[in-house]
Design a protein around this motif. Sequence first.
Motif, PDB file in Angstrom:
ATOM      1  N   ASP A   1      15.849  14.237  60.440  1.00 13.98           N
ATOM      2  CA  ASP A   1      17.173  14.350  59.833  1.00 13.98           C
ATOM      3  C   ASP A   1      18.131  13.428  60.593  1.00 13.98           C
ATOM      4  O   ASP A   1      18.283  13.538  61.814  1.00 13.98           O
ATOM      5  CB  ASP A   1      17.641  15.808  59.916  1.00 13.98           C
ATOM      6  CG  ASP A   1      18.956  16.043  59.186  1.00 13.98           C
ATOM      7  OD1 ASP A   1      19.785  15.124  59.132  1.00 13.98           O
ATOM      8  OD2 ASP A   1      19.137  17.163  58.659  1.00 13.98           O
TER       9      ASP A   1
ATOM     10  N   ALA B   1      11.990   7.906  48.429  1.00 12.08           N
ATOM     11  CA  ALA B   1      13.037   8.445  49.306  1.00 12.08           C
ATOM     12  C   ALA B   1      13.921   7.315  49.836  1.00 12.08           C
ATOM     13  O   ALA B   1      13.444   6.205  50.085  1.00 12.08           O
ATOM     14  CB  ALA B   1      12.399   9.204  50.468  1.00 12.08           C
TER      15      ALA B   1
ATOM     16  N   SER C   1      12.800  16.367  52.030  1.00 11.44           N
ATOM     17  CA  SER C   1      11.647  16.843  51.263  1.00 11.44           C
ATOM     18  C   SER C   1      11.023  15.726  50.440  1.00 11.44           C
ATOM     19  O   SER C   1       9.801  15.664  50.274  1.00 11.44           O
ATOM     20  CB  SER C   1      12.062  18.002  50.358  1.00 11.44           C
ATOM     21  OG  SER C   1      13.066  17.586  49.446  1.00 11.44           O
ATOM     22  N   LEU C   2      11.845  14.814  49.930  1.00 12.60           N
ATOM     23  CA  LEU C   2      11.339  13.698  49.138  1.00 12.60           C
ATOM     24  C   LEU C   2      10.562  12.719  50.005  1.00 12.60           C
ATOM     25  O   LEU C   2       9.515  12.192  49.598  1.00 12.60           O
ATOM     26  CB  LEU C   2      12.507  12.982  48.454  1.00 12.60           C
ATOM     27  CG  LEU C   2      12.161  11.942  47.381  1.00 12.60           C
ATOM     28  CD1 LEU C   2      11.368  12.587  46.255  1.00 12.60           C
ATOM     29  CD2 LEU C   2      13.432  11.291  46.840  1.00 12.60           C
TER      30      LEU C   2
ATOM     31  N   ALA D   1      18.661  11.223  55.215  1.00 10.43           N
ATOM     32  CA  ALA D   1      19.671  12.264  55.015  1.00 10.43           C
ATOM     33  C   ALA D   1      18.979  13.592  54.731  1.00 10.43           C
ATOM     34  O   ALA D   1      17.822  13.639  54.307  1.00 10.43           O
ATOM     35  CB  ALA D   1      20.589  11.882  53.857  1.00 10.43           C
ATOM     36  N   GLU D   2      19.717  14.667  54.946  1.00  9.18           N
ATOM     37  CA  GLU D   2      19.122  16.007  54.788  1.00  9.18           C
ATOM     38  C   GLU D   2      18.567  16.212  53.376  1.00  9.18           C
ATOM     39  O   GLU D   2      17.502  16.803  53.202  1.00  9.18           O
ATOM     40  CB  GLU D   2      20.168  17.078  55.105  1.00  9.18           C
ATOM     41  CG  GLU D   2      19.603  18.495  55.062  1.00  9.18           C
ATOM     42  CD  GLU D   2      20.651  19.531  55.436  1.00  9.18           C
ATOM     43  OE1 GLU D   2      20.303  20.728  55.438  1.00  9.18           O
ATOM     44  OE2 GLU D   2      21.815  19.151  55.701  1.00  9.18           O
ATOM     45  N   ASP D   3      19.279  15.681  52.366  1.00 15.62           N
ATOM     46  CA  ASP D   3      18.821  15.890  50.992  1.00 15.62           C
ATOM     47  C   ASP D   3      17.622  15.004  50.631  1.00 15.62           C
ATOM     48  O   ASP D   3      17.068  15.124  49.538  1.00 15.62           O
ATOM     49  CB  ASP D   3      19.963  15.651  50.006  1.00 15.62           C
ATOM     50  CG  ASP D   3      20.487  14.222  50.067  1.00 15.62           C
ATOM     51  OD1 ASP D   3      20.116  13.477  51.003  1.00 15.62           O
ATOM     52  OD2 ASP D   3      21.254  13.838  49.166  1.00 15.62           O
ATOM     53  N   GLN D   4      17.232  14.094  51.536  1.00 13.68           N
ATOM     54  CA  GLN D   4      16.080  13.220  51.298  1.00 13.68           C
ATOM     55  C   GLN D   4      14.840  13.650  52.091  1.00 13.68           C
ATOM     56  O   GLN D   4      13.769  13.037  51.947  1.00 13.68           O
ATOM     57  CB  GLN D   4      16.429  11.777  51.676  1.00 13.68           C
ATOM     58  CG  GLN D   4      17.501  11.143  50.819  1.00 13.68           C
ATOM     59  CD  GLN D   4      17.042  10.930  49.389  1.00 13.68           C
ATOM     60  OE1 GLN D   4      16.012  10.309  49.140  1.00 13.68           O
ATOM     61  NE2 GLN D   4      17.803  11.468  48.437  1.00 13.68           N
TER      62      GLN D   4
END
Length: 431
Positions: free
Chosen positions: A373, A323, A348-349, A343-346
């Motif tokens: 977040d 991540a 879950s990772l 970041a929001e897209d990171q």
Amino acid sequence: MSMVQLPGLAEMINTISRERNLPKHAVEAALQEALLKGYERYRRTLLLDTFMQFEEGYFENFDVELDIEEEGFLVLATKTIIAEVENPDHQIALAEVLEVAPEAQAGDTVVLDVTPDQGDFGRMAAIQTKQVLSQKLRDQQRKLIQEEFQDLEKTVLQARVLRFERRSVIMAITSGFGQPEVEAELSKREQLPNDNYRANATFKVFLKRVADGPHRGPQLVVSRADAGLVVYLFANEVPEIEDEVVRIVAVAREANPPSRQVGPRTKIAVDTLERDVDPVGACIGARGSRIQAVVNELRGEKIDVIRWSPDPATYISNALSPARVDAVVLANTEDRQAHVLVAEDQLSLAIGKEGQNVRLAARLTGWKIDIKDSAKYELDAEFGAADDTSAEEELETEPQTELGSEGEASSMSAEAEEVVEDVVEPVGDEG
């Protein structure tokens, strides 16, 4: 008195020695102890009607002498010379000794032959001898195994699957070339989910301990799930580790995840004091050849190699790989709590499937990590309020396996010392 004959004594000792992988002297010692117990049974039976009380250690002055050539044994007793005998098993009259040894004095000791007649030894005494011999031989085997493998604890050995008992795998291992095989137990919790434990399959196993005491079954306890196995495999594949140019600082492994939906995974932190050496690249190898060899041995286990750093924020950021981390806020250095902004897209990772990624990062670094977040965290800071709906993963930190760089502070745990001192240093002797 005449010797009690044991026809075929020499051949019996040779056979037992060969079948049980025991030296002849160990078999002879076990047989002597067994015969002494048989004689003790004989004496107890003989004095049964006298209601005599046998205190602990009563028969310690008796001994058995084996005669391999004549194929028999003698029972000897050490007795004290005394004027008036009270206990004939321990004492002998002075007057009786003076008849054969005029120089004898009261208080001296003599060794006497007290071997019973062949027919008097009795069936019960013979049965007792057989039972004790079997037990003593097992004890000798356990003692021999303990001496043979004690120095190999916390190292990696080659093992072969023999059979299955309940949920455990019984494996055969050896301490070296030409040595006999010894059974070891690989319990269910120490197995890898992706391993195929079929008969005669071979695996590298980590020798966790040599069990002591009256332990039934295999005396050696081995593991495929221990972090020490990963340390060994990397040290064996990476010459820079063997040469101490690259050092394994910490290892966090989850070989048996709590959920079947999550696969085994390991995070390993490495470091170097050489400026022109990339420790992560050295462990990965050209086109991933070195790390792939480790992954293959662990049957596809996912492994993250990260760079250790003396700076906690950098170390935590690296530990959450793959991540991308925007920032690390050390919220409470005393309690080792950190907020990690991504970041929001990171999100879950960083958290990982069922929290595995952040859980391993927490174990590796020794910090309690909260994933947040970045956008919401900055908004909360601006308005001075905490958003309870922010994505976070709070994990209790487990003791990490960590070694610090020379001259740099680090939180080394007992687990770290055990894994690295006992596993990394011996590497080089293994092929």
